[in-house]
Design an enzyme around this catalytic site. Structure first.
Site, PDB file in Angstrom:
ATOM      1  N   HIS A  70     -22.071  -1.413 -32.961  1.00 44.77           N
ATOM      2  CA  HIS A  70     -20.598  -1.051 -32.592  1.00 44.77           C
ATOM      3  C   HIS A  70     -19.732  -2.122 -33.145  1.00 44.77           C
ATOM      4  CE1 HIS A  70     -22.582   2.105 -30.100  1.00 44.77           C
ATOM      5  NE2 HIS A  70     -23.087   1.138 -29.507  1.00 44.77           N
ATOM      6  N   ASP A  96     -26.974   7.169 -31.967  1.00 46.49           N
ATOM      7  CA  ASP A  96     -26.938   6.567 -30.685  1.00 46.49           C
ATOM      8  C   ASP A  96     -27.159   7.544 -29.508  1.00 46.49           C
ATOM      9  OD1 ASP A  96     -26.370   4.943 -28.697  1.00 46.49           O
ATOM     10  OD2 ASP A  96     -24.185   4.509 -29.359  1.00 46.49           O
TER      11      ASP A  96
END
Ligand code: NGQ
Ligand code: ZN
Length: 460
Positions: free
Chosen positions: A274, A325
């Protein structure tokens, strides 16, 4: 068994090439990438342009069974943390059989969409009551088997999780399945290493986040990992949410990425997952560390994380790749589309990922994500070049969205103007064909086992 393929067009690290003969050995490594040859007799011919297979650099396999099920309002203002509560409730119930069924279907979907390897950020270690299984690797084995049975390449990243917040606050009850001491983790890594080697999976370590691993523990675990394998991949969630940045500032006076860069030797073996919320100095220093930014655009959009400053990262030469993810979407084309579109919306510009050297956006996206994804995976999957694995995706040149277009426009149409996965004709991993006519051999049986597992999970 095939050991060669002829293609009219293929995307090499240097760009599109014509009339290629790809050859590989019994271990699935490319031994020849010849261009400008005429099609040899008896060699299979690709149905369309050949792309290097995409590495998926961030996956929590179990979350696939939850995707689509949290899209309703649960409180006045839903956010990342309210989603996490629902996700924890789901994670608390999962059995080893259910995890394997979910992962098997997920990997079938990944392969059908053009992902040829996956980094599993694996944090469910214990039984539902938080007690270790008789075999510590019970759940990890299910993931390795799912990879083996579907044929997808794997980087297994057992997760270190010890605290619920900065400053070593004790874990919450919902986190009981994740908790391992450093000693226990090193034993688990030692146990998993031979099996990973045997199936050409790479083993690394994932300190879950700075919230979950106190400083001393982080230092010690990294030293233990380095003793086992000095170039092992290290992945960490970082600066995904502004609340995390604020908590880190309150705890240490530093922002998460700044803190990490100062307290750990972050280098090219690292993947910063991220890294959404960095200031200008952090963008510069993190990019220069050589670490890969692990972008997960559809999950980040789904969870309301914020927008990564992609042009700034690229301006500092930062490596990057994509991961699915939470698996709200399982398709590299769609995640690359989301990445580009988030930048367009934020900047009111077009073709943001392109630059003077690479004006084709889809090519810049595919090759950029390939390079960073391979780096983060720690496996020889850097694309169509001798010595790399024969991992590739063949698009269907007869598909309406692609027909009669030059290869650059076929790739652009695959990303921007098709229903994405529908144009994938076949997918090969380590020289073995795993997807044919858009379908994996396990498609039907894996889908059935997945829906059954989900049904059980939602029932009790
Ligand atoms: C995870 N997922 O570990 O599954 C996390 C949520 C956390 C994402 N960050 C948990 N997308 O960060 O505490
Ligand atoms: Zn994650």
């Amino acid at each position: 068994m095939h050991t060669a393929l002829f293609a009219e067009h293929a995307l090499l690290p240097s760009g599109w090439a014509r009339d290629l003969l790809l050859q590989w050995d019994g271990a699935g490594r490319l031994t020849g990438v010849q261009t400008g040859v005429s099609a040899p007799a008896g060699v299979a011919r690709a149905r369309g342009p050949v792309l290097p297979g995409m590495p998926n650099l961030h996956s929590h396999a179990f979350q696939r069974a939850l995707s689509g099920l949290t899209e309703y309002r649960d409180q006045a203002q839903d956010n990342f943390w309210s989603w996490r509560s629902l996700m924890y409730r789901f994670a608390a119930r999962l059995s080893p059989e259910q995890l394997e069924a979910i992962a098997t279907w997920l990997y079938v979907q990944m392969l059908e969409a053009g992902y040829t390897s996956v980094c599993e950020f694996h944090y469910l270690h214990h039984d539902t009551d938080g007690r270790p299984y008789a075999d510590d690797a019970t759940l990890a084995q299910g993931l390795l088997r799912a990879a083996q049975n579907t044929g997808i390449g794997m980087t297994l990243l057992p997760v270190l999780y010890q605290s619920s917040g900065f400053g070593g606050t004790p874990p919450h009850a919902e986190q009981r399945r994740f908790i391992l001491s450093n000693e226990h983790m090193l034993r688990l890594l030692q146990q998993l290493q031979p099996q990973c080697l045997a199936q050409h999976a790479r083993l690394g370590l994932a300190p879950h986040s700075l919230r979950a691993v106190p400083p001393d523990s982080l230092r010690e675990a990294l030293a233990g990992l380095a003793a086992l394998d000095a170039s092992a991949p290290v992945h960490i969630h970082i600066a995904e949410q502004t609340a995390e940045v604020e908590a880190c500032l309150a705890w240490s006076g530093q922002r998460p990425v700044q803190w990490l860069l100062e307290h750990a030797e972050v280098n090219a073996h690292w993947c910063l997952v991220h890294a959404t919320h960095m200031d200008a100095g952090e963008y510069q220093q993190a990019a220069r560390s050589g670490a890969v930014a692990g972008l997960c655009p559809t999950t980040e959009a789904n969870l309301g994380d914020g927008i990564f400053d992609f042009p700034l990262w690229r301006a500092h030469g930062g490596a990057w790749g994509v991961g699915s993810d939470s698996h709200i979407c399982v398709d590299p084309a769609e995640d690359l589309l989301m990445l580009e579109y988030s930048q367009r919306l934020a900047r009111r510009q077009r073709n943001v990922a392109a630059d003077a050297n690479q004006p084709q956006v889809a090519e810049a996206l595919w090759l950029g994500a390939l390079a960073g994804g391979a780096q983060a995976s720690g496996r020889p999957i850097q694309g169509l070049a001798v010595g790399q694995q024969a991992d590739f995706v063949v698009l269907d040149a007869q598909h309406v969205a692609l027909q009669d277009l030059p290869p650059s426009q076929m790739l652009a149409s695959h990303l921007f103007a098709s229903s994405r996965s529908s144009t994938v004709a076949s997918v090969w991993c380590a020289g073995r064909q795993r997807v044919q006519a858009g379908r994996h051999a396990l498609h039907d049986s894996a889908a059935r086992a997945f829906t059954l597992a989900r049904q059980q999970l939602l029932k009790d």
